[in-house]
Design a protein around this motif. Structure first.
Motif, PDB file in Angstrom:
ATOM      1  N   LEU A  32      42.819  36.143  40.501  1.00 20.89           N
ATOM      2  CA  LEU A  32      42.528  37.556  40.748  1.00 20.89           C
ATOM      3  C   LEU A  32      41.695  38.151  39.622  1.00 20.89           C
ATOM      4  N   SER A  33      40.809  37.364  39.072  1.00 23.13           N
ATOM      5  CA  SER A  33      39.991  37.834  37.948  1.00 23.13           C
ATOM      6  C   SER A  33      38.979  38.903  38.372  1.00 23.13           C
ATOM      7  N   PHE A  69      55.870  39.995  47.472  1.00 18.39           N
ATOM      8  CA  PHE A  69      55.111  40.270  46.255  1.00 18.39           C
ATOM      9  C   PHE A  69      54.320  39.033  45.869  1.00 18.39           C
ATOM     10  N   ASP A  70      53.107  38.961  46.402  1.00 19.01           N
ATOM     11  CA  ASP A  70      52.184  37.856  46.134  1.00 19.01           C
ATOM     12  C   ASP A  70      50.778  38.448  46.116  1.00 19.01           C
ATOM     13  N   PRO A  71      50.232  38.715  44.931  1.00 18.13           N
ATOM     14  CA  PRO A  71      48.925  39.366  44.870  1.00 18.13           C
ATOM     15  C   PRO A  71      47.787  38.515  45.430  1.00 18.13           C
ATOM     16  N   GLU A  72      47.992  37.200  45.554  1.00 24.13           N
ATOM     17  CA  GLU A  72      46.965  36.326  46.140  1.00 24.13           C
ATOM     18  C   GLU A  72      46.606  36.735  47.561  1.00 24.13           C
ATOM     19  N   LEU A  73      47.517  37.412  48.240  1.00 23.06           N
ATOM     20  CA  LEU A  73      47.261  37.834  49.621  1.00 23.06           C
ATOM     21  C   LEU A  73      46.083  38.800  49.710  1.00 23.06           C
ATOM     22  N   VAL A  75      43.236  38.378  47.877  1.00 19.58           N
ATOM     23  CA  VAL A  75      41.976  37.709  47.525  1.00 19.58           C
ATOM     24  C   VAL A  75      41.012  37.886  48.699  1.00 19.58           C
ATOM     25  N   GLY A  76      39.797  38.319  48.403  1.00 13.77           N
ATOM     26  CA  GLY A  76      38.812  38.618  49.440  1.00 13.77           C
ATOM     27  C   GLY A  76      38.769  40.094  49.797  1.00 13.77           C
ATOM     28  N   GLU A  77      39.712  40.864  49.292  1.00  9.21           N
ATOM     29  CA  GLU A  77      39.796  42.304  49.577  1.00  9.21           C
ATOM     30  C   GLU A  77      39.414  43.141  48.359  1.00  9.21           C
ATOM     31  N   GLU A  78      38.707  42.539  47.421  1.00  9.36           N
ATOM     32  CA  GLU A  78      38.332  43.229  46.188  1.00  9.36           C
ATOM     33  C   GLU A  78      37.559  44.518  46.470  1.00  9.36           C
ATOM     34  N   ASP A  79      36.624  44.473  47.427  1.00 14.82           N
ATOM     35  CA  ASP A  79      35.835  45.674  47.751  1.00 14.82           C
ATOM     36  C   ASP A  79      36.712  46.795  48.290  1.00 14.82           C
ATOM     37  N   ARG A  80      37.681  46.454  49.135  1.00 17.26           N
ATOM     38  CA  ARG A  80      38.583  47.469  49.688  1.00 17.26           C
ATOM     39  C   ARG A  80      39.389  48.124  48.566  1.00 17.26           C
ATOM     40  N   PHE A  81      39.927  47.312  47.652  1.00 11.86           N
ATOM     41  CA  PHE A  81      40.698  47.865  46.540  1.00 11.86           C
ATOM     42  C   PHE A  81      39.822  48.725  45.631  1.00 11.86           C
ATOM     43  N   ALA A  82      38.593  48.282  45.380  1.00  8.71           N
ATOM     44  CA  ALA A  82      37.676  49.054  44.538  1.00  8.71           C
ATOM     45  C   ALA A  82      37.342  50.391  45.200  1.00  8.71           C
ATOM     46  N   GLU A  83      37.088  50.373  46.501  1.00  5.44           N
ATOM     47  CA  GLU A  83      36.734  51.599  47.223  1.00  5.44           C
ATOM     48  C   GLU A  83      37.903  52.580  47.244  1.00  5.44           C
ATOM     49  N   LEU A  84      39.118  52.080  47.530  1.00  5.74           N
ATOM     50  CA  LEU A  84      40.288  52.957  47.546  1.00  5.74           C
ATOM     51  C   LEU A  84      40.616  53.471  46.142  1.00  5.74           C
ATOM     52  N   SER A  85      40.431  52.635  45.138  1.00  6.80           N
ATOM     53  CA  SER A  85      40.657  53.071  43.756  1.00  6.80           C
ATOM     54  C   SER A  85      39.714  54.206  43.394  1.00  6.80           C
ATOM     55  N   GLU A  86      38.463  54.064  43.791  1.00 10.28           N
ATOM     56  CA  GLU A  86      37.481  55.120  43.505  1.00 10.28           C
ATOM     57  C   GLU A  86      37.802  56.386  44.299  1.00 10.28           C
ATOM     58  N   ARG A  87      38.133  56.235  45.578  1.00  8.66           N
ATOM     59  CA  ARG A  87      38.406  57.390  46.434  1.00  8.66           C
ATOM     60  C   ARG A  87      39.592  58.206  45.919  1.00  8.66           C
ATOM     61  N   PHE A  92      44.106  50.780  41.668  1.00  5.85           N
ATOM     62  CA  PHE A  92      45.061  50.044  42.486  1.00  5.85           C
ATOM     63  C   PHE A  92      44.928  48.547  42.207  1.00  5.85           C
ATOM     64  N   PHE A  93      46.055  47.904  41.924  1.00  9.39           N
ATOM     65  CA  PHE A  93      46.074  46.457  41.753  1.00  9.39           C
ATOM     66  C   PHE A  93      46.998  45.882  42.823  1.00  9.39           C
ATOM     67  N   PRO A  94      46.603  44.781  43.487  1.00 12.70           N
ATOM     68  CA  PRO A  94      47.416  44.242  44.585  1.00 12.70           C
ATOM     69  C   PRO A  94      48.728  43.620  44.109  1.00 12.70           C
ATOM     70  N   LEU A  95      49.791  43.917  44.859  1.00 19.35           N
ATOM     71  CA  LEU A  95      51.094  43.308  44.613  1.00 19.35           C
ATOM     72  C   LEU A  95      51.502  42.353  45.728  1.00 19.35           C
ATOM     73  N   GLY A  96      51.038  42.619  46.960  1.00 18.57           N
ATOM     74  CA  GLY A  96      51.453  41.808  48.098  1.00 18.57           C
ATOM     75  C   GLY A  96      51.212  42.534  49.403  1.00 18.57           C
ATOM     76  N   GLU A  97      52.104  42.282  50.375  1.00 19.69           N
ATOM     77  CA  GLU A  97      51.957  42.862  51.707  1.00 19.69           C
ATOM     78  C   GLU A  97      53.305  43.292  52.263  1.00 19.69           C
ATOM     79  N   VAL A  98      53.236  44.197  53.247  1.00 19.28           N
ATOM     80  CA  VAL A  98      54.401  44.647  54.003  1.00 19.28           C
ATOM     81  C   VAL A  98      54.199  44.274  55.460  1.00 19.28           C
ATOM     82  N   GLY A  99      55.292  43.937  56.137  1.00 17.74           N
ATOM     83  CA  GLY A  99      55.248  43.612  57.562  1.00 17.74           C
ATOM     84  C   GLY A  99      54.460  42.338  57.813  1.00 17.74           C
TER      85      GLY A  99
END
Length: 150
Positions: A32-33, A69-73, A75-87, A92-99
Motif C-alpha cells: 500500500l505504498s 480489517f485488511d487494507p489490501e482490499l 489496492v487499485g482504489e488509490e484514486d477513489r481514496f485520494a478523491e474522497l480525501s480531497e473532497r 482517508f487510509f484503507p482499513l478493510g471492507e464491510v458486508g
C-alpha cells in the motif's frame, strides 16, 4: 474497566483479537505504498489488522454486517481514496471492507473510522467505531467542508 462492552469484546476475541495483539505491518506498507500512511492507521492496523468479524442480523439502529480489517482490499482504489480525501479534507487510509464489499472501512489521521463508497459515513473514533460496527449502530453522513470554514 474494559475498553469494550462485554458483548463487543466477546465478538472481537472470537475473531482473534486480544488486548496485547500486535501485527507486523511491513508487507502492507509495501503493498500500500501508493496510499499515504499516518500514525492512526498504523496504530489501528497494528492491533486489529487481519481480523474478520462474521456477524449478521438486526442491530440497534441498522443491520449488523460482517467486516474485515485488511487494507489490501483497497489496492487499485488509490484514486477513489485520494478523491474522497480531497473532497472531505482529511486523509482517508484503507482499513478493510464491510458486508460484501459495499463499503470500504477507512481511518483518518485523527483516528476516526468511516464507511466509504461514493460518500463518507462517520462511525466514530477507534473503539467507538468498533462498538458501532458490532452492535449495529448507524454511521452518520459526513458533511462536506464549506468554503468559508476555517
Amino acid at each position: 474497566m474494559s475498553r469494550f462492552t462485554p458483548d463487543v469484546e466477546g465478538v472481537l476475541r472470537q475473531a482473534g483479537w486480544r488486548p496485547d495483539r500486535r501485527v507486523d505491518l511491513a508487507q502492507w506498507k509495501m503493498m500500500l505504498s501508493d496510499f499515504t500512511w499516518h500514525g492512526a492507521a498504523e496504530e489501528f492496523l497494528g492491533e486489529f489488522g487481519g481480523i474478520q468479524v462474521d456477524i449478521s442480523g438486526p442491530g440497534i439502529t441498522c443491520a449488523r454486517e460482517p467486516f474485515r480489517f485488511d487494507p489490501e482490499l483497497a489496492v487499485g482504489e488509490e484514486d477513489r481514496f485520494a478523491e474522497l480525501s480531497e473532497r472531505f479534507d482529511r486523509n482517508f487510509f484503507p482499513l478493510g471492507e464491510v458486508g460484501q464489499g459495499e463499503f470500504f472501512l477507512a481511518i483518518d489521521e485523527a483516528g476516526v473510522i468511516y464507511l466509504l463508497a461514493a460518500w463518507a459515513l462517520k462511525l466514530g473514533i477507534g473503539d467507538v467505531a468498533l462498538e458501532h460496527l458490532i452492535r449495529g449502530i448507524s454511521a452518520e453522513r459526513l458533511a462536506l467542508p464549506t468554503e468559508d470554514s476555517p
